[in-house]
Design a protein around this motif. Structure first.
Motif, mmCIF file in Angstrom:
data_model
loop_
_atom_site.group_PDB
_atom_site.id
_atom_site.type_symbol
_atom_site.label_atom_id
_atom_site.label_comp_id
_atom_site.label_asym_id
_atom_site.label_seq_id
_atom_site.Cartn_x
_atom_site.Cartn_y
_atom_site.Cartn_z
ATOM 1 N N GLU A 408 0.805 -1.223 0.000
ATOM 2 C CA GLU A 408 0.000 0.000 0.000
ATOM 3 C C GLU A 408 0.837 1.272 0.000
ATOM 4 N N TRP A 409 1.799 1.367 -0.909
ATOM 5 C CA TRP A 409 2.554 2.613 -1.056
ATOM 6 C C TRP A 409 1.603 3.745 -1.452
ATOM 7 N N ALA A 410 1.903 4.952 -0.993
ATOM 8 C CA ALA A 410 1.078 6.114 -1.332
ATOM 9 C C ALA A 410 0.998 6.308 -2.842
ATOM 10 N N GLU A 411 2.072 6.007 -3.546
ATOM 11 C CA GLU A 411 2.078 6.155 -5.005
ATOM 12 C C GLU A 411 1.002 5.296 -5.658
ATOM 13 N N PHE A 412 0.719 4.148 -5.074
ATOM 14 C CA PHE A 412 -0.305 3.258 -5.627
ATOM 15 C C PHE A 412 -1.691 3.655 -5.123
ATOM 16 N N ARG A 413 -1.786 4.005 -3.850
ATOM 17 C CA ARG A 413 -3.088 4.414 -3.287
ATOM 18 C C ARG A 413 -3.642 5.629 -4.012
ATOM 19 N N ASN A 414 -2.741 6.540 -4.381
ATOM 20 C CA ASN A 414 -3.167 7.806 -4.980
ATOM 21 C C ASN A 414 -3.114 7.813 -6.503
ATOM 22 N N ALA A 415 -2.819 6.683 -7.122
ATOM 23 C CA ALA A 415 -2.727 6.619 -8.582
ATOM 24 C C ALA A 415 -4.083 6.930 -9.212
ATOM 25 N N ASP A 416 -4.043 7.576 -10.361
ATOM 26 C CA ASP A 416 -5.265 7.953 -11.082
ATOM 27 C C ASP A 416 -5.735 6.765 -11.915
ATOM 28 N N PRO A 417 -6.880 6.156 -11.580
ATOM 29 C CA PRO A 417 -7.335 4.992 -12.342
ATOM 30 C C PRO A 417 -7.698 5.309 -13.789
ATOM 31 N N VAL A 418 -8.046 6.555 -14.064
ATOM 32 C CA VAL A 418 -8.357 6.936 -15.442
ATOM 33 C C VAL A 418 -7.090 6.908 -16.291
ATOM 34 N N LEU A 419 -6.021 7.512 -15.767
ATOM 35 C CA LEU A 419 -4.761 7.528 -16.513
ATOM 36 C C LEU A 419 -4.198 6.119 -16.678
ATOM 37 N N LEU A 420 -4.257 5.311 -15.615
ATOM 38 C CA LEU A 420 -3.753 3.948 -15.715
ATOM 39 C C LEU A 420 -4.602 3.118 -16.665
ATOM 40 N N GLY A 421 -5.900 3.415 -16.679
ATOM 41 C CA GLY A 421 -6.792 2.681 -17.572
ATOM 42 C C GLY A 421 -6.450 2.849 -19.032
ATOM 43 N N ASP A 422 -5.847 3.996 -19.385
ATOM 44 C CA ASP A 422 -5.435 4.229 -20.779
ATOM 45 C C ASP A 422 -4.170 3.460 -21.140
ATOM 46 N N LEU A 423 -3.485 2.906 -20.151
ATOM 47 C CA LEU A 423 -2.216 2.215 -20.404
ATOM 48 C C LEU A 423 -2.364 0.700 -20.468
ATOM 49 N N VAL A 424 -3.295 0.147 -19.701
ATOM 50 C CA VAL A 424 -3.395 -1.304 -19.582
ATOM 51 C C VAL A 424 -4.109 -1.907 -20.787
ATOM 52 N N ALA A 425 -3.922 -3.210 -20.967
ATOM 53 C CA ALA A 425 -4.651 -3.936 -22.004
ATOM 54 C C ALA A 425 -6.052 -4.298 -21.539
ATOM 55 N N ALA A 426 -6.226 -4.496 -20.238
ATOM 56 C CA ALA A 426 -7.538 -4.810 -19.669
ATOM 57 C C ALA A 426 -7.629 -4.164 -18.293
ATOM 58 N N ARG A 427 -8.788 -3.556 -18.012
ATOM 59 C CA ARG A 427 -8.953 -2.835 -16.748
ATOM 60 C C ARG A 427 -9.433 -3.791 -15.656
ATOM 61 N N LEU A 428 -8.517 -4.613 -15.203
ATOM 62 C CA LEU A 428 -8.776 -5.570 -14.132
ATOM 63 C C LEU A 428 -7.788 -5.296 -13.001
ATOM 64 N N VAL A 429 -8.293 -5.145 -11.777
ATOM 65 C CA VAL A 429 -7.404 -4.835 -10.657
ATOM 66 C C VAL A 429 -7.774 -5.658 -9.430
ATOM 67 N N ILE A 430 -6.764 -6.207 -8.789
ATOM 68 C CA ILE A 430 -6.911 -6.851 -7.489
ATOM 69 C C ILE A 430 -6.271 -5.940 -6.456
#
Length: 456
Positions: A408-430
């Motif tokens: 649970e690093w702050a960098e991950f807790r505070n990541a923007d899911p919209v921006l990350l969603g544009d990078l991944v092949a599939a929007r699946l997160v655990i």
């Protein structure tokens, strides 16, 4: 004793190096000792061989002030200090659950015959009950009996990521002693802590006790914390089959002041260099003493903790629509990003880290695993060199089939899911630490799965 008290810290790993720098900051003359020449060279240059916020600044400031030095010479240590603190590691034995006291024995038998004046040897390492009395026997065997060398035990209570403050502003000080002289020496060795507390209008509780109780305090505290973490993870298992939400459950029971909300964060479980090996050593020692039945519950605490790592693999297979057969999940042909390899944030410690274990399990199931951690990747590479290590969060998640947040690093807790969603092949997160906002990620188009939380 006249002038500034001189202290030595035997062993300059996480415990000893932190204490050495902090006590120098409090005004003591401090000498840190280790047999590892490379480690001593780094510390003497003002660089801690591990990540701990604020520690490098303390090292450099006190080295420059002349209050802090480091050495590989036990002769120098013996001639220097009035109080010697044992800070060496007590890892789990490779042939069982017991603690390995080899390093404790080594420093005591090296120091004792070199002492030429009265001194106090104080154990800080986490050890099985009975160790202090054994150390007394070692000192009696190897030291000049005319010097009056004494032994005491004063356990540490450091939290990685907050260790500097834990030393300077401890929640309590526990001392196990056999004489008034030893108590006076330990009080003088902690006078800087008491003086700082007085300037900040704080109290520092002091518990003076016998050897056995002092030794038991740390392992009992760690056993309690491990039990609390495994309890909420057991509730997560129930929530997963009953359709409940363990985060709301934890919040509700945490309002009860008898329970409290700390350490009620369900996830992948605990790890690090303390809790896992300490609860196993505690069980082993209780068994040796004939009290094994009293700690049988710690075996289940350990099992619950290990099961949570496997739950992440099951969730990955479910989200990726992959079968789980008798041989386990088949994740071949998938690319998975694991965010975090340290056992907790604000640390570079990967010892028994659930996050790194999950990354390894995903790779063993056939996935192409990419990992990123703000501090822990150099250590992780030594443990698991076959994983792919990404230089940044964005590089780690680009074109992956699944994202697993494992620390649970702050960098991950505070990541923007919209921006990350544009990078991944599939929007699946655990969300392996239940540290994300499920609604926010759901609105950004992600299929979110937490630990002990119902699917959105």
């Amino acid at each position: 004793m006249t002038g500034v008290m001189r202290l030595s810290f035997l062993g300059t790993g996480y415990l000893g190096a932190t204490y050495a720098a902090c006590f120098a900051e409090l005004g003591y003359d401090v000498l840190g000792y280790d047999v590892d020449e490379a480690k001593i060279s780094r510390l003497a240059a003002g660089e801690a061989p591990f990540h701990e916020p604020g520690l490098d600044d303390l090292l450099r400031r006190n080295l420059a002030a002349g209050r802090l030095r480091f050495t590989t010479s036990m002769d120098e240590v013996a001639g220097f200090a009035d109080v010697h603190f044992i800070c060496v590691g007590t890892p789990q034995r490779p042939d069982g659950m017991s603690a390995d006291l080899t390093y404790v024995e080594s420093v005591v038998t090296a120091l004792a015959p070199r002492l030429t004046r009265r001194a106090l040897i104080v154990g800080k390492s986490t050890v099985p009950v009975g160790t202090a009395a054994w150390v007394e026997q070692l000192v009696a065997k190897h030291a000049d009996p005319g010097l009056g060398i004494e032994v005491a035990w004063s356990p540490e209570f450091l939290q990685e990521g907050f260790a500097v403050d834990d030393v300077l502003r401890p929640s309590r000080i526990v001392v196990g002693t056999h004489s008034e002289w030893a108590r006076e020496q330990l009080h003088a060795a902690h006078k800087g802590v008491f003086d700082l507390a007085a300037t900040e209008d704080r109290d520092v509780p002091v518990v003076v006790t016998d050897f056995a109780t002092a030794e038991l305090v740390k392992v009992a505290a760690n056993a309690f914390l491990a039990t609390k973490i495994s309890f909420i993870n057991a509730m997560a298992e129930v929530c997963e089959v009953a359709g409940g939400d363990v985060t709301l459950l934890a919040r509700a029971i945490g309002y009860d002041r008898r329970i409290g909300n700390r350490f009620l964060q369900a996830g992948l479980g605990f790890g690090g260099g303390c809790l896992p090996k300490d609860i196993r050593a505690f069980q082993a020692r209780a068994q040796e003493l004939g009290a094994g039945e009293a700690l049988r519950f710690l075996h289940e605490v350990d099992l619950i903790n290990m099961r949570r790592r496997g739950r992440a693999l099951t969730l990955a297979a479910e989200l990726l629509n992959r079968p789980v057969g008798p041989a386990g999940a088949d994740l071949s042909g998938t690319t998975i990003a694991v965010l975090g390899v340290t056992f907790k944030p604000n640390s570079d410690d990967v010892r028994d880290a659930p996050s790194l274990a999950v990354a390894s399990a995903l790779a063993a199931a056939g996935a192409d695993v990419r990992v990123y951690d703000p501090q822990g990747m150099p250590n992780a590479r030594q443990e698991q060199p076959f994983l792919t290590y990404a230089p940044s969060l964005t590089a780690c998640v680009t074109d992956v089939s699944l994202v697993v947040v494992a620390t649970e690093w702050a960098e991950f807790r505070n990541a923007d899911p919209v921006l990350l969603g544009d990078l991944v092949a599939a929007r699946l997160v655990i969300d392996g630490r239940n540290c994300l906002d499920p609604a926010q990620w759901h609105r950004a188009g992600w299929t979110y799965r937490g630990m002990g939380r119902p699917p959105l």
